[in-house]
Design an enzyme around this catalytic site. Structure first.
Site, PDB file in Angstrom:
ATOM      1  CE  LYS A 165      58.236  -8.111 -16.188  1.00 29.47           C
ATOM      2  NZ  LYS A 165      56.780  -8.052 -16.390  1.00 29.47           N
TER       3      LYS A 165
ATOM      4  CB  SER B  10      55.291 -10.200 -13.435  1.00 30.22           C
ATOM      5  OG  SER B  10      55.122  -9.605 -14.690  1.00 30.22           O
TER       6      SER B  10
ATOM      7  CB  SER C 177      52.718  -7.580 -15.167  1.00 29.60           C
ATOM      8  OG  SER C 177      52.191  -8.825 -14.758  1.00 29.60           O
TER       9      SER C 177
END
Lengths: 95, 491, 482
Positions: B81, B156, B180
């Site tokens: 990420k 997210s 997330s």
């Protein structure tokens, strides 16, 4: 709980953000909605309850007093927007 | 190319193929890079691809294997990420503020996974500064759900979830502050684990909310998550909040049945507000766990609803301070020709941050400001302790808590972005888990109208082992995690 | 209208640790810009703080040194504001629960009395970097070497009423921290920085007036001047019926005035909240006890001991313990020669003057304790008069050798041989008949004055080596004897 555009402008100043005039009402409205959500908390009885910062109530570990970092100035200053003679540059500040 | 379907391959299968010399790391890495190149245009799951770096690392992995060396994930491709600092590789946090930021250091998690032999293919898309539940606030454009491109992948860690679901890599890292990892895992039909707060080092992870952030694996299977967690966790002296707790071998802990395991069902999770179809899928999932020997008990988490307000004071407050360092001085976006210091700050930050980030900074600043600190921030911290105590009490009667990972399946892009409260409700089942610092796992529990929904399991602090065991047994009995979105195959 | 000054002092002390408070970068003065600023100090994305154990230890040592209550559970807080030398946009400090709580610091005043100052608290925090405004045209340069240096901020109650008290406090603080070895306590170099909170009120009143905060006072002398000049400014305003604006003012040493700080015009709401990247510092009794056991003898206790053991005056004792170097030097000298009072006189007199004249510290003095002891012994045993002693001192300072060697080389032995002196006296008497007659004709009072002439002649003839007491005795009998 309503918040005025002027309140929002003051908070924006503290946070060093500028909200353009044409968006201030929208931001204020959204801000108010979030604060409305948050007022729910007032209903909860928190008498005598200690605030929780770390979820496991851990204690701070201590580090030995040793120099472990070497001079990496050039490497660390690579991402800098404005550097001269090793200094980071900003517009002149008058005290 | 041997008999391995990259679209659905697990890390365990990939490792097996590498170990059996069915395929080399270079071939494998090249194949995954081709999938990324072919599919990312439609998914926008990946912000930066590192072809050169990945192939170089793959060569090293092959050499190591040849020498009989190499870590537990040797040669397995992985995506990070874009919130994890990767030395020499652009790290943007999906923000204009860090659009051109190349960190001079690796996050601890990145170093550990490198040492385990994993191959970094690139950096995945996310909500800007991890603030969001739909991956719609990214400066680099929204990511799309591989199950339905018109839908969001969740957030997210939306890019990571989409990438795993689409088979762009078998492993990805994510971070979870309010859900997330778990919510996008649920929306994309993959497995995602948020470890106990303090289990995995936060050093080198761009901070959103310091007391809530935690890094974790996003994978196809619980087995892969366990393998990855083994490599990721452990005490880090560079992170004061990193816990000095014994680390079991999570992969070994997967064995054994669930006899005697008590699974708590909070009545607040199964209220009339829960969509029927979601409730049904979860009930089906629970039956599978019962068949493995678990018993179900009712538990009470009375402050579930207040968790949202609590989270939306604490997280923005911590974030407002964590994001103060983005001032155009030492790194990150700087406005052109600043006239004075105030102009430098205000313009660099207003240009660099998107509107959701700015909104949260404002809310957070307000909650900490003079006159409001006690009523907002301190109050929220107190309610946080109450929520944590609620979980402790619930865990007197059960060993795991179960429920949906999200209130529904993936929603259409734009459906919730105008209503912040509706967006915040996405995380109603997940964010209390962060407030209490507990581990949470989301595993695929089937499809509803062709879109995935996840089962969430919550464990006691530092008891990922029980969580993973339950999830693994569930995946031995079901095949939801084997489903793949109907993407166009590439030749 | 009689006005009373009410003052509280805030001192920021740089702690002499090897590394910074939250990172392993070096904590040293004077390096090239930004070579001692690691990624943590620069507040780069993802960086996290880890607490230096020595900073904690030093803080506890300080607390014990002022008999304060140690905060067994203290927490760090974020103090949020924007400034280029503050990389994270917040300073990690301790606001809600400091590591050192209330204590009393007994300050030795110049007259020897002890003035008790209430210390409100002392807490740990990180220092910010430095800005240079005059090196780059239209730009300010930021050097973050200093960012992350551990500071102990020491806050007093508004117990000061005079500048003299304030200076005495700062001197005593300097003394304490150098004794403890926790800081250089050097105002000129910036390792001890003092902010003064000052207000006025009508004499006899209990209420507090509006105060201003004066910054940038970096010497004891400037502390006195800044206080005087700011009190004057406030008095003039008050007497004109105007009110005092609560603000921060900078002391300008060149103009000897204070002026309002422009950068502080933007009102700051610091929004303190507990630092989530750090956990509470928890200290148990065993730890505190262990630190207490390791404390060196503190200035207060040493001063008492000197007074009792060496029979010194309050003033002398206070002077001699003002630095550990001085105290050790004194004791080493006395151990060697046994003469406490004389040693004190030499140290506080000639030695201090010589060091001052050449801008040297005691550590760098060319005369060591054993050398001085040698000199003191020779004066005490009559080999030297105190006047001759000064010549020997000069010789020691110039490194001509030991006291005895110098006496030998320069031929400075005091002549105490009565016979030799008597013949000298006889010579002088015979060469100065008029003065002798004058003396014999004068009264007692006048005689005491006139004898000086003869003493002077003898000293001249003996090149200063005649024993003055003996000369006096023999002269009187020679002159009166007829």
């Amino acid at each position: 709980m309503s918040v005025t555009a002027s309140d929002v402008a003051q908070v924006a100043l503290l946070a060093r953000l500028t909200i353009p005039d044409d968006r201030i009402d929208e931001v204020t409205e959204r801000f108010t909605r979030v604060l409305d959500l948050v007022t729910e908390l007032q209903q909860v009885d928190t008498d005598g309850v200690l605030p929780m910062s770390n979820p496991h109530d851990m204690e701070q570990r201590l580090r030995a007093d040793e120099v472990t970092e070497v001079n990496e100035r050039d490497h660390l200053q690579q991402p800098a927007p404005a550097v001269e003679d090793g200094y980071f540059l900003v517009p002149k500040v008058i005290d | 190319m041997p008999d391995i379907n990259l679209a659905t391959a697990t890390a365990a299968e990939v490792l097996s193929a590498l170990e059996n010399r069915d395929i080399s790391s270079i071939e494998l890495t090249q194949a995954y890079l081709s999938r990324v190149d072919a599919l990312n245009g439609q998914l926008n799951a990946v912000i930066t691809v590192d072809h050169e770096g990945a192939l170089a690392a793959a060569k090293d992995a092959d050499d190591a294997r040849h020498r009989g060396e190499g870590g537990v994930l040797n040669g397995v491709p992985l995506l990070h990420k874009d919130i994890f600092c990767t030395a020499g590789l652009r790290t943007t946090c999906a923000s204009r503020m860090l659009e051109n930021f190349t960190p001079p250091y690796d996050a601890t998690v990145v170093s550990k996974l490198k040492a385990a032999g994993a191959i970094t293919l690139g950096k995945t898309n996310m909500d800007e500064f991890a603030m969001g539940s739909s991956n719609e606030t990214s400066y680099f454009g929204p990511a799309h759900n591989p199950w339905d491109f018109s839908c969001v992948p969740g957030g997210s860690s939306g890019g990571s979830a989409a990438a795993i679901a689409a088979g762009l890599a078998p492993l990805s890292t994510g971070t979870d502050t309010g859900g997330s990892i778990r919510q996008p895992a649920s929306l994309c039909g993959i497995t995602g684990l948020k470890p106990t707060y303090g289990r995995v080092s936060r050093f080198g992870i761009i901070a959103f909310a310091s007391s809530l952030d935690q890094a974790g694996p996003m994978t196809r299977t619980v087995e892969d998550a366990a393998l990855m967690l083994n490599a990721m966790c452990g005490l880090d002296p560079n992170d004061s909040t990193s816990a000095d707790m014994p680390v079991p071998n999570f992969h070994d802990a997967l064995t054994g049945d669930l006899k005697g395991l008590r699974i708590g069902l909070p009545k607040q999770y199964f209220s009339e507000l829960l969509d029927d179809t979601v409730a049904n899928r979860i009930q089906d999932a629970l039956k599978e766990l019962e068949a493995e020997g678990a018993t179900l008990v009712d538990v009470d988490l009375p402050h579930t609803q207040e968790g949202i307000a609590t989270y939306y004071v604490i997280a923005p407050a911590e974030a407002s301070a964590n994001l103060a360092r983005y001032d155009g001085v030492r790194f990150g976006h700087r406005c052109d020709d600043p006239t004075d210091l105030m102009d430098l700050y205000a313009r660099s930050r207003s240009e660099g941050f998107g509107s959701e980030v700015q909104r949260r900074i404002l809310v957070g600043t307000y909650a900490l400001s003079a006159g409001f600190y006690d009523a907002y921030f301190k109050k929220a911290q107190q309610v946080r302790r109450i929520i944590s105590n609620d979980f402790k009490q619930a865990f007197d009667q059960c060993d795991l808590i179960a429920g949906p990972s999200a209130p529904g399946v993936a929603f259409s892009a734009g459906a919730k972005s105008h209503d912040p409260i509706a967006m915040y409700m996405e995380d109603v089942y997940t964010l209390s888990v962060n407030l209490a610092g507990l581990p949470g796992l989301s595993v695929p529990a089937g499809l509803i109208n062709g879109l995935p929904i996840g089962l969430q399991l919550i464990g006691r602090a530092f008891d990922e082992a029980t969580l993973l065991k339950a999830g693994h047994r569930f995946q031995l009995r079901t095949d939801h995690h084997r489903l793949a979105p109907p993407l166009a195959e590439i030749s | 209208m009689m006005w009373e000054m009410v003052m509280g002092l805030e001192v920021h002390l740089q702690l002499a640790t090897k590394s910074k408070i939250f990172s392993g970068a070096a904590n040293r003065f004077g390096a090239e810009p930004n070579v001692q600023a690691c990624a943590v100090d620069l507040g780069m994305p993802g960086m996290l703080p880890v607490l230096n154990e020595q900073a904690v230890r030093f803080a506890v040592m300080f607390g014990l040194g002022i008999d304060a209550r140690i905060g067994k559970r203290s927490i760090f807080d974020r103090k949020n504001y924007f400034y280029p030398d503050l990389p994270k946009g917040y300073q990690v400090s301790q606001f809600f629960e400091p590591i050192v709580c209330e204590g009393i610091f007994e300050v030795p005043m110049p007259d020897g009395d002890l003035f008790p100052i209430r210390i409100t608290r002392a807490h740990l925090e990180e220092d910010a970097g430095k800005s240079v405004h005059d090196r780059f045209p239209n730009q300010t340069g930021v050097d973050l070497n200093r960012a992350g240096t551990p500071l102990l901020e020491i806050v007093t109650e508004p117990d000061f009423r005079t500048a003299e008290q304030a200076v005495a406090y700062l001197k005593a603080l300097h003394s304490l921290v150098t004794y403890l070895g926790i800081s250089d306590g050097n105002m000129a170099e910036g390792s001890m920085r003092c902010d003064i909170n000052l207000s006025l009120r009508p004499a006899g009143s209990d209420a507090y007036g509006t105060r201003t905060e004066i910054k940038n006072v970096n010497s004891f002398r400037f502390v006195e001047k800044a206080i005087a000049v700011e009190a004057q400014r406030q008095q003039e305003l008050l007497e004109d019926g105007l009110s005092i604006v609560q603000e921060t003012r900078l002391y300008d040493a060149e103009r000897n005035e204070t002026r309002s700080m422009r950068s502080k015009e933007v009102a700051n709401d610091y929004r303190y909240f507990p630092e989530p990247d750090l956990l509470p510092i928890v200290l148990d009794d065993a730890y505190i006890e262990a630190v207490a056991q390791d404390l060196p003898e503190l200035p207060g206790a040493k001063r008492q001991r000197f007074i009792e053991r060496y029979q010194l005056s309050n003033y002398d004792a206070a002077q001699l313990v003002s630095s550990p170097t001085m105290a050790d030097y004194f004791e080493a000298t006395v151990t060697a020669c046994g003469e406490a009072k004389a040693t004190a006189n030499w140290m506080l007199g000639d030695l201090a003057a010589a060091l001052n004249r050449e801008n040297l510290s005691l550590e760098d003095a060319p005369i060591g304790p054993l050398d001085l002891a040698g000199l003191v012994t020779r004066v005490a045993d009559g080999t030297l008069s105190s006047k001759l002693g000064k010549q020997v001192f000069e010789g020691l300072w110039l490194r001509e050798g030991s006291a005895d060697e110098i006496i030998e080389k320069r031929g400075l032995k005091q002549v105490s041989d009565a016979g030799a002196l008597e013949s000298l006296i006889a010579t002088v008497i015979s060469e100065n008949p008029d003065q002798v007659a004058q003396y014999r004709a004068a009264d007692e009072v006048k005689q005491k004055k006139l004898i000086g002439f003869f003493v002077g002649q003898i000293m001249k003839a003996s090149k200063g080596q005649a024993n003055p007491q003996l000369v006096n005795e023999l002269l009187v009998s020679a002159l009166t004897g007829g």
